[in-house]
Design an enzyme around this catalytic site. Structure first.
Site, PDB file in Angstrom:
ATOM      1  N   TRP A 195     -15.486  12.302 -13.017  1.00 56.34           N
ATOM      2  CA  TRP A 195     -14.670  12.019 -11.821  1.00 56.34           C
ATOM      3  C   TRP A 195     -14.068  13.277 -11.215  1.00 56.34           C
ATOM      4  CZ3 TRP A 195      -9.603  13.482 -12.199  1.00 56.34           C
ATOM      5  CH2 TRP A 195      -9.043  13.584 -13.474  1.00 56.34           C
TER       6      TRP A 195
ATOM      7  N   GLU B  76       0.850  -1.208   0.000  1.00 62.57           N
ATOM      8  CA  GLU B  76       0.000   0.000   0.000  1.00 62.57           C
ATOM      9  C   GLU B  76       0.877   1.247   0.000  1.00 62.57           C
ATOM     10  OE1 GLU B  76      -3.138  -0.044  -0.642  1.00 62.57           O
ATOM     11  OE2 GLU B  76      -3.145  -2.220  -0.578  1.00 62.57           O
TER      12      GLU B  76
ATOM     13  N   TRP C 196       1.656   1.778  -3.427  1.00 68.44           N
ATOM     14  CA  TRP C 196       0.640   2.489  -4.231  1.00 68.44           C
ATOM     15  C   TRP C 196       0.841   3.994  -4.133  1.00 68.44           C
ATOM     16  CZ3 TRP C 196      -2.613   1.517  -8.048  1.00 68.44           C
ATOM     17  CH2 TRP C 196      -2.943   0.182  -8.311  1.00 68.44           C
TER      18      TRP C 196
ATOM     19  N   TRP D 124     -20.001  12.203 -19.870  1.00 71.79           N
ATOM     20  CA  TRP D 124     -20.431  12.328 -18.474  1.00 71.79           C
ATOM     21  C   TRP D 124     -21.720  13.131 -18.418  1.00 71.79           C
ATOM     22  CZ3 TRP D 124     -17.585   9.094 -15.895  1.00 71.79           C
ATOM     23  CH2 TRP D 124     -16.239   8.914 -16.190  1.00 71.79           C
TER      24      TRP D 124
ATOM     25  N   ASN E 140     -10.739   3.270   3.022  1.00 71.07           N
ATOM     26  CA  ASN E 140     -10.431   3.059   1.599  1.00 71.07           C
ATOM     27  C   ASN E 140     -11.502   2.285   0.840  1.00 71.07           C
ATOM     28  OD1 ASN E 140      -8.663   3.085  -0.774  1.00 71.07           O
ATOM     29  ND2 ASN E 140      -8.551   0.876  -0.401  1.00 71.07           N
TER      30      ASN E 140
ATOM     31  N   TRP F 123      -9.074   8.480  -8.097  1.00 65.01           N
ATOM     32  CA  TRP F 123     -10.347   8.797  -8.769  1.00 65.01           C
ATOM     33  C   TRP F 123     -10.328   8.268 -10.193  1.00 65.01           C
ATOM     34  CZ3 TRP F 123     -15.148  10.120  -7.535  1.00 65.01           C
ATOM     35  CH2 TRP F 123     -15.386  10.521  -6.215  1.00 65.01           C
TER      36      TRP F 123
HETATM   37  P1  FAD Z   1      -3.358   2.141   5.093  1.00 62.42           P
HETATM   38  O1  FAD Z   1      -4.224   1.068   4.573  1.00 62.42           O
HETATM   39  O2  FAD Z   1      -2.862   2.032   6.487  1.00 62.42           O
HETATM   40  O3  FAD Z   1      -2.168   2.318   4.082  1.00 62.42           O
HETATM   41  C1  FAD Z   1      -0.909   2.904   4.455  1.00 62.42           C
HETATM   42  C2  FAD Z   1      -0.576   4.046   3.540  1.00 62.42           C
HETATM   43  O4  FAD Z   1      -0.443   3.587   2.199  1.00 62.42           O
HETATM   44  C3  FAD Z   1      -1.622   5.125   3.481  1.00 62.42           C
HETATM   45  O5  FAD Z   1      -1.504   6.013   4.567  1.00 62.42           O
HETATM   46  C4  FAD Z   1      -1.332   5.790   2.149  1.00 62.42           C
HETATM   47  O6  FAD Z   1      -0.252   6.693   2.241  1.00 62.42           O
HETATM   48  C5  FAD Z   1      -0.889   4.599   1.307  1.00 62.42           C
HETATM   49  N1  FAD Z   1      -2.010   4.088   0.519  1.00 62.42           N
HETATM   50  C6  FAD Z   1      -2.900   3.135   0.856  1.00 62.42           C
HETATM   51  N2  FAD Z   1      -3.762   2.897  -0.158  1.00 62.42           N
HETATM   52  C7  FAD Z   1      -3.410   3.736  -1.150  1.00 62.42           C
HETATM   53  C8  FAD Z   1      -3.905   3.985  -2.447  1.00 62.42           C
HETATM   54  N3  FAD Z   1      -4.968   3.302  -2.964  1.00 62.42           N
HETATM   55  N4  FAD Z   1      -3.313   4.931  -3.198  1.00 62.42           N
HETATM   56  C9  FAD Z   1      -2.264   5.639  -2.736  1.00 62.42           C
HETATM   57  N5  FAD Z   1      -1.735   5.433  -1.514  1.00 62.42           N
HETATM   58  C10 FAD Z   1      -2.300   4.503  -0.730  1.00 62.42           C
HETATM   59  N6  FAD Z   1      -4.972   8.475  -0.227  1.00 62.42           N
HETATM   60  C11 FAD Z   1      -4.335   9.595   0.170  1.00 62.42           C
HETATM   61  O7  FAD Z   1      -3.341   9.502   0.916  1.00 62.42           O
HETATM   62  N7  FAD Z   1      -4.755  10.828  -0.218  1.00 62.42           N
HETATM   63  C12 FAD Z   1      -5.846  10.990  -1.026  1.00 62.42           C
HETATM   64  O8  FAD Z   1      -6.177  12.120  -1.398  1.00 62.42           O
HETATM   65  C13 FAD Z   1      -6.559   9.822  -1.439  1.00 62.42           C
HETATM   66  N8  FAD Z   1      -7.672   9.923  -2.197  1.00 62.42           N
HETATM   67  C14 FAD Z   1      -8.353   8.769  -2.573  1.00 62.42           C
HETATM   68  C15 FAD Z   1      -9.489   8.888  -3.373  1.00 62.42           C
HETATM   69  C16 FAD Z   1     -10.200   7.739  -3.761  1.00 62.42           C
HETATM   70  C17 FAD Z   1     -11.414   7.874  -4.650  1.00 62.42           C
HETATM   71  C18 FAD Z   1      -9.754   6.474  -3.326  1.00 62.42           C
HETATM   72  C19 FAD Z   1     -10.499   5.235  -3.741  1.00 62.42           C
HETATM   73  C20 FAD Z   1      -8.618   6.362  -2.542  1.00 62.42           C
HETATM   74  C21 FAD Z   1      -7.898   7.492  -2.153  1.00 62.42           C
HETATM   75  N9  FAD Z   1      -6.732   7.409  -1.360  1.00 62.42           N
HETATM   76  C22 FAD Z   1      -6.068   8.551  -1.000  1.00 62.42           C
HETATM   77  C23 FAD Z   1      -6.136   6.097  -1.055  1.00 62.42           C
HETATM   78  C24 FAD Z   1      -6.562   5.443   0.266  1.00 62.42           C
HETATM   79  O9  FAD Z   1      -7.949   5.433   0.387  1.00 62.42           O
HETATM   80  C25 FAD Z   1      -5.941   6.111   1.479  1.00 62.42           C
HETATM   81  O10 FAD Z   1      -4.546   6.266   1.313  1.00 62.42           O
HETATM   82  C26 FAD Z   1      -6.167   5.270   2.747  1.00 62.42           C
HETATM   83  O11 FAD Z   1      -7.540   5.052   2.950  1.00 62.42           O
HETATM   84  C27 FAD Z   1      -5.575   5.990   3.937  1.00 62.42           C
HETATM   85  O12 FAD Z   1      -5.841   5.299   5.112  1.00 62.42           O
HETATM   86  P2  FAD Z   1      -4.678   4.603   5.933  1.00 62.42           P
HETATM   87  O13 FAD Z   1      -3.584   5.592   6.176  1.00 62.42           O
HETATM   88  O14 FAD Z   1      -5.278   3.977   7.116  1.00 62.42           O
HETATM   89  O15 FAD Z   1      -4.162   3.534   4.912  1.00 62.42           O
END
Ligand code: FAD
Length: 474
Positions: A366, A281, A284, A312, A348, A389
């Site tokens: 989007w 993650e 990602w 759209w 997420n 997105w």
């Molecule tokens: P954990 O599951 O603990 O993951 C650890 C870290 O990994 C996160 O803190 C984050 O830095 C990174 N990470 C995890 N999943 C993703 C992912 N899909 N993409 C990129 N990095 C990821 N994340 C953001 O940080 N900022 C945003 O603006 C953002 N916008 C999003 C918009 C949409 C529509 C979606 C579907 C996802 C988005 N995410 C975003 C990704 C993800 O939802 C969040 O990073 C995550 O929910 C953060 O929670 P956590 O720190 O507990 O994640």
């Protein structure tokens, strides 16, 4: 003696801050500055929730710096002239910063470096906020990766990310300006980052502790439990199964190198598979930044240009507001949108379902959703937000195929079977049992006050698929 400027940006921390560490090891006096830049070309102004976070993060950083003999200088305006002016005021011989990866930011930094070199000032930048800098991860033919799995495989096949640098014990005293006193700056309050009339930030303050200490506490809490069940826990919005480090990473209050090596230390050998899933993650996040680095218009332009022809539909104000306010009639979407409004964060899995509902069931562009998330997320990130997105919309890199339309009812039955998450955010549904809570329209009396579904799931799904088929045929 010349002095040093450390220019902090998305790295609001003392720990593993290479620019600060280098300045701290020098005998020169030091100015630590943060510039609120809403004026340079192309810089995206922060949304409301991120402004709230920034206020508290800077306040915490300022206290940390003072406890080590330094101070935080605040200036506002276009960053390049602000730093040039400061360099003149403090007779700076060195300017240090940690790198940023968006195009407007890189352009600004490169211009400043050129100016400094011309003035005989040393300007040095460091890798601090990404484990793998975008230009270092390349396919066999030298191009950027377009798919996550080989990107991440390639990252992991290279050298292990460097060890983090500990926070300096003491910091050099502040440099003086022409008057002999440290240069004057703005007061944080004068920036007006906090909301007033109405002050909607109560739920954010109850949920988060912005700043470096809050970040390391989150990491400790995560390592002490949820990480070992991350593989399954991360999908359950009703439990704290994820790290919630995202806003701390966004503002650089914790270094990804610190997180990486904390995992190594906690699991020196035989790490559970969950640790690898969590690391990916973080991968990602790196991938999203690589996408933004290669595609500076990621927040405004379809990554897959064939989506430029996608028809759209403009949602009515009532439809858009129903989505934003969590009143679509679909409990998982609504709980997520209310969680976002109340806490500045959304789980997420629910982000995926809520985003899918907007772009597929309502057929809205989007960019409308991206903009709302940008304004309301405390972790609103210039790369991760648009990349995700576009992933949901199908227009992005390695995107979820367009025909994958999240069904919010199936998702909520599967990932919130007992309705714990739904009940937490939708009090109108507290009278429904675990089965009915996912489909409240089947028991309208018990769900009084909760809206009817905004659109039918089946019809709106078919409309989305038809529209996509027509795009393919064009
Ligand atoms: P954990 O599951 O603990 O993951 C650890 C870290 O990994 C996160 O803190 C984050 O830095 C990174 N990470 C995890 N999943 C993703 C992912 N899909 N993409 C990129 N990095 C990821 N994340 C953001 O940080 N900022 C945003 O603006 C953002 N916008 C999003 C918009 C949409 C529509 C979606 C579907 C996802 C988005 N995410 C975003 C990704 C993800 O939802 C969040 O990073 C995550 O929910 C953060 O929670 P956590 O720190 O507990 O994640």
């Amino acid at each position: 003696m010349a002095s040093t400027i450390v220019w902090l940006r998305d790295d609001l921390r003392l720990d593993d801050n290479p620019a600060l560490a280098v300045a701290a090891s020098s005998p020169e006096k030091m100015t630590v500055v943060y510039v609120l830049d809403e004026a340079s070309p192309g810089i995206r102004p922060l949304g409301g929730a991120a402004r709230w976070w920034l206020h508290h993060s800077l306040s915490a950083l300022s206290a940390e710096l003072e406890s080590k003999g330094s101070r935080l200088l605040l200036r506002r305006g276009a960053a390049a002239p602000a730093i040039r002016e400061l360099a003149n005021e403090t007779a700076a011989g060195t300017i240090l910063w940690n790198r940023r990866y968006g195009l407007p930011e890189r352009t600004l930094d490169a211009g400043l470096k050129e100016w400094a070199t011309g003035e005989g000032i040393e300007a040095t930048s460091f890798q601090a906020n990404l484990l793998f800098e975008p230009w270092t991860v390349r396919t066999g033919s030298g191009g950027p990766y377009k798919v996550f799995t080989p990107f991440w495989r390639s990252c992991l096949a290279g050298a292990e990310p460097r060890l983090p640098v500990d926070a300096p014990q003491r910091l050099p005293e502040p440099a003086a300006g022409p008057s002999g006193a440290p240069p004057a700056g703005d007061s944080l309050d004068s920036w007006g980052l906090l909301p007033h009339r109405p002050d909607w930030s109560g739920g954010l303050a109850d949920t988060w502790a912005p700043g470096e200490q809050g970040a390391s506490q989150r990491l400790e809490d995560f390592l002490d439990g949820p990480v070992e069940e991350y593989g399954t826990g991360r999908d359950v919005p009703g439990v704290e199964g994820t790290s919630r480090l995202s806003p701390h990473l966004r503002f650089g209050e914790i270094s990804p190198f610190r997180i990486w090596h904390a995992l190594r230390e906690r699991f020196p050998r035989n790490a559970p598979a969950d640790v690898g899933i969590f690391r990916s993650e973080l991968g990602w996040r790196e991938f999203c930044w690589q996408l933004l680095y290669e595609n500076p218009g990621l927040a405004t332009e379809n990554y897959r240009r064939e989506f430029d022809r996608f028809p759209w539909q403009t949602p009515s104000d009532a439809e858009l507001e129903a989505w934003q306010q969590g009143r679509t009639g679909y409990p998982l979407v609504d709980a997520g949108m209310r969680q976002l409004w109340q806490t500045g964060w959304m789980h997420n899995r629910v982000r995926m379902a809520a985003a899918s509902f907007l772009v597929k069931n309502l057929l809205a562009d989007w960019r409308l959703g991206e903009a709302w998330f940008w304004d309301t997320l405390v972790d609103a990130d210039a790369a991760s937000n648009p990349a995700n997105w576009q992933w949901v919309a199908g227009s992005g890199a390695d995107a979820s195929p367009y025909f994958r339309i999240f069904n919010p009812v199936t998702q909520s039955k599967k990932f919130d079977a007992g309705g714990r998450y739904l009940r937490g955010y939708i009090p109108e549904l507290s009278g429904l049992d675990d089965k009915r809570i996912h489909e409240p329209w089947k028991d309208p009396e018990a769900a009084s006050g909760y809206p009817e579904p905004l659109v039918g799931l089946q019809e709106s799904r078919e409309r989305a698929l038809d529209t996509y088929q027509r795009l393919k045929a064009l």
